[in-house]
Scaffold this motif. Sequence first.
Motif, PDB file in Angstrom:
ATOM      1  N   ASN A 181       0.837  -1.203   0.000  1.00  0.00           N
ATOM      2  CA  ASN A 181       0.000   0.000   0.000  1.00  0.00           C
ATOM      3  C   ASN A 181       0.868   1.247   0.000  1.00  0.00           C
TER       4      ASN A 181
ATOM      5  N   CYS B 164      -3.985  -1.101   8.550  1.00  0.00           N
ATOM      6  CA  CYS B 164      -4.208   0.066   7.690  1.00  0.00           C
ATOM      7  C   CYS B 164      -5.625   0.573   7.907  1.00  0.00           C
ATOM      8  N   VAL B 165      -5.769   1.883   7.988  1.00  0.00           N
ATOM      9  CA  VAL B 165      -7.089   2.479   8.199  1.00  0.00           C
ATOM     10  C   VAL B 165      -8.031   2.247   7.020  1.00  0.00           C
TER      11      VAL B 165
ATOM     12  N   GLY C 138      -0.878   1.846  10.176  1.00  0.00           N
ATOM     13  CA  GLY C 138      -0.003   1.728   9.005  1.00  0.00           C
ATOM     14  C   GLY C 138       0.574   3.037   8.503  1.00  0.00           C
ATOM     15  N   TYR C 139      -0.255   4.060   8.385  1.00  0.00           N
ATOM     16  CA  TYR C 139       0.222   5.303   7.759  1.00  0.00           C
ATOM     17  C   TYR C 139       1.298   6.001   8.580  1.00  0.00           C
TER      18      TYR C 139
HETATM   19 MO   LIG Z   1      -2.510   2.617   5.379  1.00  0.00          MO
END
Ligand SMILES: [Mo]
Length: 258
Positions: free
Chosen positions: A96, A145-146, A226-227
């Motif tokens: 991603n 991850c959102v 994740g971000y």
């Molecule tokens: Mo993400």
Amino acid sequence: MKPSRPSQSNLDRASLEIDVRRELDMPSRRLFGKRILTLGGLAMLTGCSLSDDKSVETFLSRVSRLNDSVQGWLFDPNRLAPTYTEAEITRPFPFNAFYGIDDVPHVDGNDFRLQVSGLVQDKKTWTIAELDALPKAEQITRHICVEGWSAIGRWGGTPFSTFLKRVGADTSAKYIGFKCADDYYESIDMPTALHPQTLLTFTFDGERLPPRYGYPMKLRMPTKLGYKNPKHIMEIFVTNTFPGGYWVDQGYNWFGGS
Ligand SMILES: [Mo]
Ligand SMILES: Nc1nc2c(c(=O)[nH]1)N[C@H]1C(S)=C(S)[C@@H](COP(=O)(O)O)O[C@H]1N2
């Protein structure tokens, strides 16, 4: 997490998750709000079970009070995120980024020099060989991850606290910022930077980190969404001036973790 039987609270949670999806389907991800952003993700990061009404309620009320300072206070530097076994690793592990896989940056390892700047004693640059010579650590943890997926992966590298000590970072400073090869950028708080599970990673699943997962290095924090985990790190800086982040500057919650 264990599968849960349907209950009113779980239905509420399901509809909130649908809200997340709906927002994500929108042309701009900017509308992505703090409220729902970390809902499912935070529960998984903290190992909090959402399988009964009471914990769902407690959790939702916590999330509704969610803001960076509250999260900062909640963060326990000694609390560990769950770890997993080899057999639980997600294969293939998802890719991603804010662009497609064809646009992944290919950093040339021969020329690569990690820049270290700001409130550090030693501003020397680092080659990949020098980074590889740092003390080793490895972890199998869940990346959340959102966008609504999570996956278990195995990352290897060195504890970030070890690296910060090596460069003589001022650990009383507030932030560590990261600049990446793809124009991504992120920043984290010092307690998270020093957390024992925060690793500066150079390998994925025992192999040199492939370009898609962030060659030459990715900061891996199982206590964060994740971000918050920057890939393709080119520069690390220590500062008291809030550096923001690629998604954070578009409305994502800065703390983004537990
Ligand atoms: Mo993400
Ligand atoms: N440099 C950089 N780092 C990044 C991103 C990105 O677009 N660029 N995306 C973030 C997001 S939203 C996620 S979910 C993870 C994805 O990491 P993966 O490709 O290893 O699954 O990287 C994070 N770090």
